[in-house]
Motif scaffolding. Sequence first.
Motif, mmCIF file in Angstrom:
data_model
loop_
_atom_site.group_PDB
_atom_site.id
_atom_site.type_symbol
_atom_site.label_atom_id
_atom_site.label_comp_id
_atom_site.label_asym_id
_atom_site.label_seq_id
_atom_site.Cartn_x
_atom_site.Cartn_y
_atom_site.Cartn_z
ATOM 1 N N ASP A 1 28.655 142.168 146.595
ATOM 2 C CA ASP A 1 30.130 141.792 146.305
ATOM 3 C C ASP A 1 30.656 143.100 145.733
ATOM 4 O O ASP A 1 30.929 143.376 144.419
ATOM 5 C CB ASP A 1 30.399 140.772 145.676
ATOM 6 N N GLU A 2 31.044 144.018 146.814
ATOM 7 C CA GLU A 2 31.549 145.558 146.131
ATOM 8 C C GLU A 2 32.658 145.542 145.079
ATOM 9 O O GLU A 2 32.644 146.026 143.929
ATOM 10 C CB GLU A 2 31.700 146.418 147.350
ATOM 11 N N GLY A 3 33.538 144.481 145.353
ATOM 12 C CA GLY A 3 34.791 144.390 144.695
ATOM 13 C C GLY A 3 34.094 143.865 143.188
ATOM 14 O O GLY A 3 34.820 144.331 142.130
ATOM 15 N N LYS A 4 33.347 143.046 143.165
ATOM 16 C CA LYS A 4 32.962 142.328 141.877
ATOM 17 C C LYS A 4 32.177 143.424 141.053
ATOM 18 O O LYS A 4 32.571 143.395 139.977
ATOM 19 C CB LYS A 4 32.243 141.053 142.327
ATOM 20 N N ARG B 1 32.617 146.582 141.301
ATOM 21 C CA ARG B 1 33.550 147.627 140.837
ATOM 22 C C ARG B 1 34.301 147.067 139.672
ATOM 23 O O ARG B 1 34.409 147.764 138.710
ATOM 24 C CB ARG B 1 34.476 147.997 142.141
ATOM 25 N N LYS B 2 34.545 145.723 139.663
ATOM 26 C CA LYS B 2 35.570 145.336 138.675
ATOM 27 C C LYS B 2 34.545 145.107 137.464
ATOM 28 O O LYS B 2 35.333 145.773 136.436
ATOM 29 C CB LYS B 2 35.984 143.889 139.032
ATOM 30 N N LYS C 1 38.811 152.239 142.185
ATOM 31 C CA LYS C 1 39.017 151.722 143.767
ATOM 32 C C LYS C 1 38.515 152.570 144.669
ATOM 33 O O LYS C 1 38.339 152.092 145.592
ATOM 34 C CB LYS C 1 40.252 151.030 143.708
ATOM 35 N N ASN C 2 38.973 153.909 144.391
ATOM 36 C CA ASN C 2 38.540 154.910 145.449
ATOM 37 C C ASN C 2 37.219 155.179 145.308
ATOM 38 O O ASN C 2 36.915 155.831 146.443
ATOM 39 C CB ASN C 2 39.360 156.182 145.284
ATOM 40 N N ARG D 1 33.070 154.162 146.603
ATOM 41 C CA ARG D 1 32.253 153.208 147.129
ATOM 42 C C ARG D 1 30.968 152.792 146.645
ATOM 43 O O ARG D 1 30.424 153.702 146.002
ATOM 44 C CB ARG D 1 31.920 153.636 148.677
#
Length: 110
Positions: free
Chosen positions: A64-67, A69-70, A76-77, A79
């Motif tokens: 879960d890339e978003g998780k 990252r958070k 956000k920019n 990967r």
Amino acid sequence: MNHFSKQAPVQIVLVEEGSNFSSTVGGWAKNKHFAHLDIGIIASHICLAATDEGLGSCMLGWCDEGKVRKTLEIPKNKRVILVILLGYTTQPIHEKKRKMINEIVSFDKY
Ligand SMILES: Cc1cc2nc3c(=O)[nH]c(=O)nc-3n(C[C@H](O)[C@H](O)[C@H](O)COP(=O)(O)O)c2cc1C
């Protein structure tokens, strides 16, 4: 992510950074994304070094890339390309079923 990822004491997150000029231009001219090749090379070296130290490793591209990252406050920019789990394996390493060399290597023509 796999259930065993929660048990791994170390998780290395490989984040794609901006490429330098020659990589950007070369990638654009040849339609190849060199950053992913670089990350693959790094990932394999990490896993080989881990094995050499007696550790187990597992590459995970499905996360879960978003998780991630958070949690790690990754901008956000950027990967998140790979997560590598490291730890002492609790199970014996099973025999690998690999293709024969002549199935993956060819000479003179494809
Ligand atoms: C780049 C890459 C990404 C991978 N991503 C995942 C993944 O997200 N989830 C998963 O279950 N296995 C993933 N795998 C597979 C495992 O890391 C591992 O290679 C596979 O379980 C085979 O392991 P073995 O060769 O030790 O038997 C990935 C493998 C590679 C090389």
